[in-house]
Design an enzyme around this catalytic site. Structure first.
Site, short mmCIF file in Angstrom:
data_model
loop_
_atom_site.label_atom_id
_atom_site.label_comp_id
_atom_site.label_asym_id
_atom_site.label_seq_id
_atom_site.Cartn_x
_atom_site.Cartn_y
_atom_site.Cartn_z
N HIS A 1 8.69 -4.98 2.41
CA HIS A 1 7.70 -5.34 3.43
C HIS A 1 7.56 -4.12 4.33
O HIS A 1 8.52 -3.71 4.99
CB HIS A 1 8.16 -6.58 4.21
CG HIS A 1 8.09 -7.83 3.39
ND1 HIS A 1 8.99 -8.87 3.49
CD2 HIS A 1 7.19 -8.19 2.42
CE1 HIS A 1 8.65 -9.83 2.62
NE2 HIS A 1 7.58 -9.44 1.96
N HIS B 1 15.51 -6.52 4.47
CA HIS B 1 14.36 -7.00 5.24
C HIS B 1 14.69 -7.08 6.73
O HIS B 1 15.82 -6.83 7.14
CB HIS B 1 13.95 -8.39 4.74
CG HIS B 1 13.38 -8.40 3.37
ND1 HIS B 1 12.04 -8.60 3.11
CD2 HIS B 1 13.96 -8.20 2.16
CE1 HIS B 1 11.83 -8.54 1.81
NE2 HIS B 1 12.98 -8.29 1.20
N GLU C 1 18.57 -9.82 5.63
CA GLU C 1 17.73 -9.67 6.83
C GLU C 1 18.60 -9.02 7.89
O GLU C 1 19.63 -9.57 8.28
CB GLU C 1 17.27 -11.06 7.30
CG GLU C 1 16.55 -11.89 6.24
CD GLU C 1 15.07 -11.54 6.10
OE1 GLU C 1 14.57 -10.77 6.94
OE2 GLU C 1 14.45 -12.02 5.14
N GLU D 1 8.93 -3.81 7.88
CA GLU D 1 10.35 -4.11 8.11
C GLU D 1 11.18 -2.89 7.70
O GLU D 1 11.81 -2.87 6.65
CB GLU D 1 10.75 -5.36 7.29
CG GLU D 1 9.98 -6.62 7.72
CD GLU D 1 10.12 -7.79 6.75
OE1 GLU D 1 11.00 -7.75 5.87
OE2 GLU D 1 9.32 -8.74 6.86
ZN LIG Z 1 10.68 -9.18 4.53
#
Ligand SMILES: [Zn+2]
Ligand SMILES: *[C@@H]1O[C@H](CO)[C@@H](O)[C@H](O)[C@H]1NC(C)=O
Ligand SMILES: *[C@@H]1O[C@H](CO)[C@@H](O)[C@H](O)[C@H]1NC(C)=O
Ligand SMILES: *[C@@H]1O[C@H](CO)[C@@H](O)[C@H](O)[C@H]1NC(C)=O
Length: 427
Positions: A91, A198, A288, A94
């Protein structure tokens, strides 16, 4: 004034140190694509014995998807040396993962000569790092933008983490160049452990991410894989090596131990982690790393500090457990492309390499491995995975202790394996 010899030496040494640090020292800013490329190229030129820079393809706007492989003799094949990987920034908005991966690269390369723990690891493992899978999205996104989706997708506006074939639901989305590059990369190396990085939360998310019919109901649901024991273990290795993730109460969400089953958090179709697991025989989790998707660069030193041990310890799992070995004919020649499965864990497909090698991460315990070949038949073997070290198990075809049709359970393992192969062929 005449320079004394010692002073001359001091100046020369100082100049050498300056030029070395210019080549390699990485600051805590976000690195745009040209600066990142220069950093990786310089490292690969200066450390050719332990680095190999290659591109797995290009983004839509023509940016190279650089991978730096790090390890001793990175361009040679070393029998049974495992391949592991990290993927950052799929992404585009990110980018904390992208930057901590660049710092991880620097940590590995600069400390290889002096740190025996890192050296032993890199002498026995090849680490492949793709700092950005979505360079176009990164260039379109903005520092300080904590939420929102500007730059998340690639430049065709496809979310790359919804773009892979899915185990549970048909994915009708057009496969993007960045996705195709990763899929083809997975066929070039037999990766066995991986994570993709992420932002937007603080948690390790592990398979499965989806279930049949999830797109219609969107309901959350616990969907454990047959390797749930391993996924929970490796996820906790990360969260508990992280300075705070294991506490599990950040960014307005609660996660016991700082980990979660993917579909239990929110179901999604076409994710990269399930694809790695089901289709490439690679255990992958989604990490994350920051509540804010694109935090100010002044926060990067603390993100690096709190993630550093976790990122290193996670990869080191590969040499502490599981099974690996060679599949051979009775005369000792390696068998390429043999299909393998572990009884009770048939969702994961893995095949031997051209050199007859296979690897599988497993917790200590007793297992049955099933081997199937096109011309040499099938066999199964019971084995024990020892704690703390990878267990070596070579399998010689034609020297079978238990014939294939000795039990119904073994047969179902094979049947599932055959249907998995049909699925692959249809992709
Ligand atoms: Zn992501
Ligand atoms: C390597 O780094 C030096 C010093 O920062 C820079 O001038 C040079 O352009 C870089 N070379 C490459 C090939 O990236
Ligand atoms: C070597 O690297 C490991 C892994 O990052 C680290 O835990 C250890 O403290 C380092 N050792 C030294 C002497 O710096
Ligand atoms: C694994 O098998 C060995 C040998 O048959 C046996 O002694 C041991 O108890 C078994 N371990 C487990 C965890 O079942």
């Amino acid at each position: 004034m005449q320079w004394s010899a010692p002073l001359g030496w001091v100046i020369m040494v100082a100049m050498t140190m300056v030029s070395l640090s210019m080549v390699t020292s990485l600051d805590f800013t976000y690195h745009r694509h040209p600066a990142m490329s220069v950093f990786l190229q310089n490292l690969s030129v200066n450390y050719p014995e332990i680095t190999h820079l290659y591109s797995i393809g290009q983004s839509i706007e023509g940016r190279d998807l650089w991978v730096l492989a790090i390890g001793k003799s990175p361009k040679s094949h070393v029998t049974l040396r495992p391949h592991v990987k990290y993927v950052g920034n799929m992404h585009g908005n990110e980018p904390v993962g992208r930057e901590v991966l660049l710092h991880l690269i620097e940590e590995f390369v600069l400390n290889y000569a002096t740190n025996s723990t890192l050296r032993t690891f890199l002498d026995n493992t090849l680490v492949h790092i793709l700092p950005t899978m979505n360079p176009d999205g990164f260039e379109a996104s903005f520092e300080g933008s904590c939420a929102g989706n500007v730059g998340r997708a690639n430049s065709n506006m496809f979310d790359l983490n919804r773009n892979f074939p899915d185990k549970f639901e048909f994915n009708d989305l057009e496969q993007q160049p960045e996705t195709k590059a990763v899929i083809s990369w997975l066929s070039q190396y037999q990766f066995i452990l991986s994570a993709n990085l992420h932002g937007g939360a603080l948690v390790v998310n592990y398979p499965y991410d989806n279930y049949a019919g999830a797109s219609l109901s969107l309901a959350t649901k616990l969907v454990p894989s047959p390797d749930d024991d391993i996924f929970q273990h490796i996820s906790k290795v990360f969260s508990y090596s992280h300075h705070r993730m294991y506490q599990g109460g950040f960014c307005g969400e609660t996660f016991t131990d700082g980990i979660t089953n993917g579909a239990m958090w929110y179901p999604m179709r076409g994710g990269m982690q399930d694809y790695n697991y089901v289709h490439a025989g690679c255990l992958e989790v989604t990490i994350e790393q920051s509540c804010c998707k694109y935090p100010q660069h002044t926060e990067l030193p603390s993100f690096w500090t709190e993630n550093k041990d976790a990122m290193i310890n996670y990869l080191m799992i590969v040499n502490t457990m599981g099974v690996r070995g060679l599949v051979k004919k009775a005369d000792g020649t390696p068998v390429k492309g043999a299909q393998l499965c572990i009884m009770g864990r048939e969702d994961i497909k893995f095949t031997t390499t051209a050199q007859g090698e296979y690897w599988r991460i497993l917790l200590p315990g007793n297992y049955t491995i099933m081997v199937k070949t096109t011309d040499l038949g099938e066999t199964n073997q019971i084995f024990t995975v020892q704690p703390n070290i990878p267990t070596r198990l070579d399998i010689v075809l034609g020297d079978i202790s238990e014939p294939f049709n000795s039990g119904h359970v073994i047969q179902s393992c094979l049947l599932l394996l055959s249907s998995a192969l049909v699925t692959i062929a249809m992709l």
